[in-house]
Design a protein around this motif. Sequence first.
Motif, PDB file in Angstrom:
ATOM      1  N   ALA A   9       0.865  -1.179   0.000  1.00 54.28           N
ATOM      2  CA  ALA A   9       0.000   0.000   0.000  1.00 54.28           C
ATOM      3  C   ALA A   9       0.900   1.226   0.000  1.00 54.28           C
ATOM      4  N   ALA A  10       0.355   2.330  -0.473  1.00 53.95           N
ATOM      5  CA  ALA A  10       1.123   3.574  -0.511  1.00 53.95           C
ATOM      6  C   ALA A  10       0.194   4.747  -0.235  1.00 53.95           C
ATOM      7  N   VAL A  11       0.772   5.796   0.320  1.00 54.75           N
ATOM      8  CA  VAL A  11       0.026   7.011   0.606  1.00 54.75           C
ATOM      9  C   VAL A  11       1.022   8.174   0.610  1.00 54.75           C
ATOM     10  N   THR A  12       0.541   9.352   0.278  1.00 57.38           N
ATOM     11  CA  THR A  12       1.360  10.553   0.359  1.00 57.38           C
ATOM     12  C   THR A  12       0.901  11.384   1.543  1.00 57.38           C
ATOM     13  N   VAL A  13       1.862  11.836   2.329  1.00 54.04           N
ATOM     14  CA  VAL A  13       1.561  12.637   3.512  1.00 54.04           C
ATOM     15  C   VAL A  13       2.335  13.943   3.395  1.00 54.04           C
ATOM     16  N   GLY A  14       1.659  15.030   3.588  1.00 57.31           N
ATOM     17  CA  GLY A  14       2.271  16.350   3.454  1.00 57.31           C
ATOM     18  C   GLY A  14       3.128  16.732   4.646  1.00 57.31           C
ATOM     19  N   ARG A  15       4.087  15.897   4.982  1.00 61.23           N
ATOM     20  CA  ARG A  15       5.011  16.143   6.078  1.00 61.23           C
ATOM     21  C   ARG A  15       6.397  15.641   5.669  1.00 61.23           C
ATOM     22  N   PRO A  16       7.450  16.185   6.301  1.00 59.21           N
ATOM     23  CA  PRO A  16       8.805  15.726   5.965  1.00 59.21           C
ATOM     24  C   PRO A  16       9.080  14.304   6.465  1.00 59.21           C
ATOM     25  N   THR A  17       9.979  13.632   5.772  1.00 62.07           N
ATOM     26  CA  THR A  17      10.337  12.247   6.088  1.00 62.07           C
ATOM     27  C   THR A  17      10.741  12.074   7.547  1.00 62.07           C
ATOM     28  N   GLY A  18      11.624  12.908   8.048  1.00 57.45           N
ATOM     29  CA  GLY A  18      12.117  12.756   9.419  1.00 57.45           C
ATOM     30  C   GLY A  18      11.003  12.787  10.447  1.00 57.45           C
ATOM     31  N   GLU A  19      10.062  13.698  10.255  1.00 61.51           N
ATOM     32  CA  GLU A  19       8.922  13.807  11.173  1.00 61.51           C
ATOM     33  C   GLU A  19       8.059  12.545  11.112  1.00 61.51           C
ATOM     34  N   LEU A  20       7.811  12.039   9.910  1.00 66.23           N
ATOM     35  CA  LEU A  20       6.979  10.851   9.748  1.00 66.23           C
ATOM     36  C   LEU A  20       7.667   9.603  10.292  1.00 66.23           C
ATOM     37  N   ARG A  21       8.963   9.497  10.049  1.00 67.54           N
ATOM     38  CA  ARG A  21       9.706   8.341  10.556  1.00 67.54           C
ATOM     39  C   ARG A  21       9.689   8.332  12.081  1.00 67.54           C
ATOM     40  N   SER A  22       9.894   9.471  12.685  1.00 64.64           N
ATOM     41  CA  SER A  22       9.861   9.567  14.155  1.00 64.64           C
ATOM     42  C   SER A  22       8.492   9.189  14.701  1.00 64.64           C
ATOM     43  N   GLY A  97       6.708  17.171  -6.707  1.00 63.99           N
ATOM     44  CA  GLY A  97       6.207  18.533  -6.538  1.00 63.99           C
ATOM     45  C   GLY A  97       6.367  19.063  -5.120  1.00 63.99           C
ATOM     46  N   ASP A  98       7.306  18.524  -4.368  1.00 66.68           N
ATOM     47  CA  ASP A  98       7.552  18.987  -2.996  1.00 66.68           C
ATOM     48  C   ASP A  98       6.269  18.943  -2.157  1.00 66.68           C
ATOM     49  N   ARG A  99       5.529  17.848  -2.290  1.00 69.99           N
ATOM     50  CA  ARG A  99       4.247  17.705  -1.596  1.00 69.99           C
ATOM     51  C   ARG A  99       4.321  16.824  -0.366  1.00 69.99           C
ATOM     52  N   GLY A 100       5.515  16.659   0.187  1.00 68.05           N
ATOM     53  CA  GLY A 100       5.652  15.852   1.383  1.00 68.05           C
ATOM     54  C   GLY A 100       6.397  14.569   1.106  1.00 68.05           C
ATOM     55  N   THR A 101       5.877  13.483   1.661  1.00 64.54           N
ATOM     56  CA  THR A 101       6.565  12.195   1.614  1.00 64.54           C
ATOM     57  C   THR A 101       5.616  11.095   1.171  1.00 64.54           C
ATOM     58  N   GLU A 102       6.091  10.249   0.259  1.00 64.50           N
ATOM     59  CA  GLU A 102       5.351   9.047  -0.099  1.00 64.50           C
ATOM     60  C   GLU A 102       5.773   7.944   0.855  1.00 64.50           C
ATOM     61  N   LEU A 103       4.804   7.241   1.401  1.00 63.32           N
ATOM     62  CA  LEU A 103       5.066   6.085   2.245  1.00 63.32           C
ATOM     63  C   LEU A 103       4.625   4.848   1.486  1.00 63.32           C
ATOM     64  N   HIS A 104       5.507   3.876   1.392  1.00 60.23           N
ATOM     65  CA  HIS A 104       5.224   2.608   0.722  1.00 60.23           C
ATOM     66  C   HIS A 104       5.370   1.509   1.763  1.00 60.23           C
ATOM     67  N   LEU A 105       4.273   0.834   2.057  1.00 58.58           N
ATOM     68  CA  LEU A 105       4.254  -0.208   3.070  1.00 58.58           C
ATOM     69  C   LEU A 105       4.123  -1.574   2.405  1.00 58.58           C
ATOM     70  N   ASP A 106       5.049  -2.463   2.707  1.00 57.77           N
ATOM     71  CA  ASP A 106       5.006  -3.852   2.261  1.00 57.77           C
ATOM     72  C   ASP A 106       4.950  -4.722   3.504  1.00 57.77           C
ATOM     73  N   VAL A 107       3.936  -5.574   3.590  1.00 54.46           N
ATOM     74  CA  VAL A 107       3.844  -6.527   4.697  1.00 54.46           C
ATOM     75  C   VAL A 107       3.658  -7.923   4.123  1.00 54.46           C
ATOM     76  N   ARG A 108       4.202  -8.890   4.816  1.00 55.79           N
ATOM     77  CA  ARG A 108       4.098 -10.283   4.384  1.00 55.79           C
ATOM     78  C   ARG A 108       3.831 -11.152   5.609  1.00 55.79           C
ATOM     79  N   PHE A 109       2.786 -11.948   5.516  1.00 55.70           N
ATOM     80  CA  PHE A 109       2.419 -12.887   6.563  1.00 55.70           C
ATOM     81  C   PHE A 109       2.621 -14.288   6.016  1.00 55.70           C
ATOM     82  N   ASP A 110       3.231 -15.159   6.794  1.00 56.36           N
ATOM     83  CA  ASP A 110       3.478 -16.538   6.384  1.00 56.36           C
ATOM     84  C   ASP A 110       2.917 -17.496   7.436  1.00 56.36           C
ATOM     85  N   PRO A 111       1.592 -17.619   7.515  1.00 56.22           N
ATOM     86  CA  PRO A 111       1.013 -18.529   8.503  1.00 56.22           C
ATOM     87  C   PRO A 111       1.387 -19.978   8.214  1.00 56.22           C
TER      88      PRO A 111
END
Length: 164
Positions: A9-22, A97-111
Motif C-alpha cells: 500500500a502507498a500514501v502521500t503525507v504532506g510532512r517531511p520524512t524525518g517527522e513521519l519516521r519519528s 512537486g515537494d508535496r511531502g513524503t510518499e510512504l510505501h508499506l510492504d507486509v508479508r504474513f506466512d502462517p
Amino acid sequence: MALDASARAAVTVGRPTGELRSLWLDPATQSRIWAHFADVTPLDDRTFDWVARGPAGGEYRWRTEVADAVSDDVRWSAMEGADVPNTGLLMFRPAPGDRGTELHLDVRFDPPGGAVGEAISKLFHIAPAEIARKALYRFRALALTGEIPTTEPQPAARNGGTDR
C-alpha cells in the motif's frame, strides 16, 4: 501448504520524512495505527507484542522487532515462535512537486499450514491488502491531524452515543 499473504500500500503525507519516521517509530503510534487488526503492546522502543483475533475466537500472537536502521526505511520482522511469522518494510520517498513524503508499506504474513493455517487464512481472507491500506490511512490521519477518525459511537453526554 502454508499461506503466503503479502500486501503493498502507498500514501502521500504532506510532512517531511524525518517527522513521519519519528512518528512511526514512536511506540505509542503502533498500537493506534494497527488497532483495526491487532492489539499491539510496546515492550521497548523496538519490540512489540501483537495479538490478532481470528475466526471462532482464535488468538494469534507474535512479537516483532524493528531492525537497526541503515536508511530512512523502517524494517521489522516477527521473532522466533510467532503464530504468524511476518515481515514489514515501510519506505519513505520524497513526493513529487515537494508535496511531502510518499510512504510505501510492504507486509508479508506466512502462517503455518494445517488447521491453524486454515483458520489464520480465514483471518487474512480480506486482510493483507486491507490491513496495509488501513494502517497507512490511520497513520496519515494521525500525522496530519493528531488523531485517527472513527465511526465508533461517541457518547458526548448522549444516551448511548445516539441523538434522540
